[in-house]
Design a protein around this motif. Structure first.
Motif, mmCIF file in Angstrom:
data_model
loop_
_atom_site.group_PDB
_atom_site.id
_atom_site.type_symbol
_atom_site.label_atom_id
_atom_site.label_comp_id
_atom_site.label_asym_id
_atom_site.label_seq_id
_atom_site.Cartn_x
_atom_site.Cartn_y
_atom_site.Cartn_z
ATOM 1 N N ARG A 259 0.856 -1.186 0.000
ATOM 2 C CA ARG A 259 0.000 0.000 0.000
ATOM 3 C C ARG A 259 0.895 1.240 0.000
ATOM 4 O O ARG A 259 1.815 1.342 0.793
ATOM 5 C CB ARG A 259 -0.906 -0.007 1.223
ATOM 6 C CG ARG A 259 -1.866 -1.201 1.299
ATOM 7 C CD ARG A 259 -2.830 -1.220 0.162
ATOM 8 N NE ARG A 259 -3.465 0.080 0.080
ATOM 9 C CZ ARG A 259 -4.719 0.301 -0.198
ATOM 10 N NH1 ARG A 259 -5.496 -0.687 -0.478
ATOM 11 N NH2 ARG A 259 -5.197 1.516 -0.231
ATOM 12 N N VAL A 260 0.607 2.169 -0.907
ATOM 13 C CA VAL A 260 1.408 3.380 -1.046
ATOM 14 C C VAL A 260 0.522 4.592 -0.806
ATOM 15 O O VAL A 260 -0.583 4.668 -1.325
ATOM 16 C CB VAL A 260 2.025 3.461 -2.469
ATOM 17 C CG1 VAL A 260 2.780 4.761 -2.659
ATOM 18 C CG2 VAL A 260 2.915 2.267 -2.744
ATOM 19 N N GLU A 261 1.017 5.503 -0.002
ATOM 20 C CA GLU A 261 0.367 6.792 0.194
ATOM 21 C C GLU A 261 1.332 7.831 -0.363
ATOM 22 O O GLU A 261 2.348 8.142 0.247
ATOM 23 C CB GLU A 261 0.094 7.052 1.669
ATOM 24 C CG GLU A 261 -0.650 8.332 1.910
ATOM 25 C CD GLU A 261 -0.962 8.538 3.380
ATOM 26 O OE1 GLU A 261 -0.554 9.591 3.915
ATOM 27 O OE2 GLU A 261 -1.598 7.660 3.978
ATOM 28 N N GLN A 262 1.017 8.335 -1.540
ATOM 29 C CA GLN A 262 1.896 9.268 -2.240
ATOM 30 C C GLN A 262 1.412 10.693 -2.006
ATOM 31 O O GLN A 262 0.298 11.040 -2.373
ATOM 32 C CB GLN A 262 1.873 8.930 -3.732
ATOM 33 C CG GLN A 262 2.755 9.768 -4.582
ATOM 34 C CD GLN A 262 2.660 9.370 -6.046
ATOM 35 O OE1 GLN A 262 1.779 8.625 -6.441
ATOM 36 N NE2 GLN A 262 3.560 9.895 -6.838
ATOM 37 N N ASN A 263 2.260 11.497 -1.365
ATOM 38 C CA ASN A 263 1.925 12.886 -1.060
ATOM 39 C C ASN A 263 2.660 13.815 -2.021
ATOM 40 O O ASN A 263 3.874 13.722 -2.166
ATOM 41 C CB ASN A 263 2.323 13.230 0.379
ATOM 42 C CG ASN A 263 1.458 12.495 1.368
ATOM 43 O OD1 ASN A 263 0.250 12.698 1.396
ATOM 44 N ND2 ASN A 263 2.058 11.629 2.163
ATOM 45 N N ILE A 264 1.908 14.705 -2.645
ATOM 46 C CA ILE A 264 2.496 15.665 -3.572
ATOM 47 C C ILE A 264 2.118 17.059 -3.079
ATOM 48 O O ILE A 264 0.960 17.483 -3.217
ATOM 49 C CB ILE A 264 1.981 15.444 -5.005
ATOM 50 C CG1 ILE A 264 2.192 13.989 -5.438
ATOM 51 C CG2 ILE A 264 2.651 16.417 -5.969
ATOM 52 C CD1 ILE A 264 1.475 13.612 -6.716
ATOM 53 N N PRO A 265 3.070 17.777 -2.484
ATOM 54 C CA PRO A 265 2.759 19.124 -1.985
ATOM 55 C C PRO A 265 2.518 20.091 -3.147
ATOM 56 O O PRO A 265 3.164 20.009 -4.185
ATOM 57 C CB PRO A 265 4.002 19.523 -1.190
ATOM 58 C CG PRO A 265 5.045 18.526 -1.500
ATOM 59 C CD PRO A 265 4.425 17.367 -2.186
ATOM 60 N N TYR A 266 1.575 21.008 -2.956
ATOM 61 C CA TYR A 266 1.240 21.969 -4.006
ATOM 62 C C TYR A 266 2.445 22.819 -4.401
ATOM 63 O O TYR A 266 2.595 23.188 -5.559
ATOM 64 C CB TYR A 266 0.087 22.877 -3.574
ATOM 65 C CG TYR A 266 -1.214 22.137 -3.380
ATOM 66 C CD1 TYR A 266 -1.720 21.304 -4.375
ATOM 67 C CD2 TYR A 266 -1.937 22.254 -2.203
ATOM 68 C CE1 TYR A 266 -2.903 20.618 -4.202
ATOM 69 C CE2 TYR A 266 -3.125 21.576 -2.019
ATOM 70 C CZ TYR A 266 -3.598 20.752 -3.027
ATOM 71 O OH TYR A 266 -4.775 20.077 -2.843
ATOM 72 N N LYS A 267 3.312 23.122 -3.437
ATOM 73 C CA LYS A 267 4.481 23.958 -3.731
ATOM 74 C C LYS A 267 5.458 23.261 -4.677
ATOM 75 O O LYS A 267 6.251 23.930 -5.338
ATOM 76 C CB LYS A 267 5.183 24.362 -2.437
ATOM 77 C CG LYS A 267 4.378 25.352 -1.635
ATOM 78 C CD LYS A 267 5.139 25.882 -0.459
ATOM 79 C CE LYS A 267 4.252 26.891 0.245
ATOM 80 N NZ LYS A 267 4.946 27.787 1.109
ATOM 81 N N TYR B 9 5.562 12.342 -14.808
ATOM 82 C CA TYR B 9 4.452 12.707 -13.926
ATOM 83 C C TYR B 9 4.647 12.069 -12.562
ATOM 84 O O TYR B 9 4.892 10.879 -12.443
ATOM 85 C CB TYR B 9 3.114 12.273 -14.526
ATOM 86 C CG TYR B 9 2.819 12.985 -15.824
ATOM 87 C CD1 TYR B 9 2.371 14.293 -15.816
ATOM 88 C CD2 TYR B 9 3.022 12.369 -17.037
ATOM 89 C CE1 TYR B 9 2.122 14.980 -16.990
ATOM 90 C CE2 TYR B 9 2.779 13.037 -18.229
ATOM 91 C CZ TYR B 9 2.331 14.336 -18.196
ATOM 92 O OH TYR B 9 2.100 14.996 -19.364
ATOM 93 N N GLU B 10 4.516 12.891 -11.553
ATOM 94 C CA GLU B 10 4.659 12.417 -10.179
ATOM 95 C C GLU B 10 3.452 11.586 -9.761
ATOM 96 O O GLU B 10 3.585 10.600 -9.061
ATOM 97 C CB GLU B 10 4.809 13.622 -9.248
ATOM 98 C CG GLU B 10 4.924 13.284 -7.789
ATOM 99 C CD GLU B 10 6.308 12.816 -7.392
ATOM 100 O OE1 GLU B 10 6.417 12.191 -6.331
ATOM 101 O OE2 GLU B 10 7.254 13.064 -8.124
ATOM 102 N N GLY B 11 2.263 12.003 -10.210
ATOM 103 C CA GLY B 11 1.051 11.286 -9.843
ATOM 104 C C GLY B 11 -0.011 11.414 -10.913
ATOM 105 O O GLY B 11 -0.012 12.359 -11.703
#
Length: 167
Positions: free
Chosen positions: A97-105, A140-142
């Motif tokens: 299970r992956v929780e990928q966080n991409i900050p807006y900044k 693409y990161e996500g």
């Protein structure tokens, strides 16, 4: 500000089923082409080719469906997106299970992607690009796949990125 949870539409499963049907049709076309070309060798007859070729083609198609379809179903079932005040989070994975966080900044650009099947089904994908952080060759990161309201999500994310960059 609160977070917003998005799930891919059920049409994403239909899209992937259509992709499997397309692959199956292509394999049948390859089999038909081989059926027509191989008997050109005088030592082979069409019946000999058919006895060997078609069981292989059918077995490959069945194996693709047996392996792929359940994996696609489980993958989509575990796919979830969260639009939070500071970041986008993509929850994905079957075994890991992956929780990928991409900050807006960190976000540099977005892309609204609609393949042929996406357009037929009325869904789209929002692709998120970051500067130099992409783990994939696509850049693409996500990817937020299977969205019915992809354009609205894209505009909401653009606004959040703009706000984050102003602060």
């Amino acid at each position: 500000m609160e977070s917003k949870t998005l799930l891919p539409d059920k049409k994403l499963l239909l899209k992937n089923t259509l992709v499997l049907i397309t692959i199956s049709a292509f394999l049948l076309l390859v089999g038909l082409t081989l059926q027509l070309l191989l008997p050109l060798d005088p030592s082979l007859t069409a019946a000999k080719v058919a006895r060997t070729l078609w069981p292989i083609v059918v077995a490959v198609i069945i194996a693709i469906w047996i392996i792929s379809f359940p994996l696609i179903e489980v993958w989509i079932k575990h796919l979830k997106y969260e639009i939070m005040p500071e970041r986008v989070t993509i929850h994905k994975g079957i075994i890991s299970r992956v929780e990928q966080n991409i900050p807006y900044k960190a976000i540099t650009d977005f892309s609204l992607h609609r393949s042929l099947y996406d357009r037929l089904l009325g869904i789209s994908s929002v692709r998120i690009q970051t500067a130099g952080q992409s783990p994939t060759s696509t850049g693409y990161e996500g990817i937020l796949a299977g969205l019915v309201n992809g354009g609205e999500v894209l505009e909401e994310l653009r606004t959040k990125v703009k706000d984050a960059q102003m602060n």
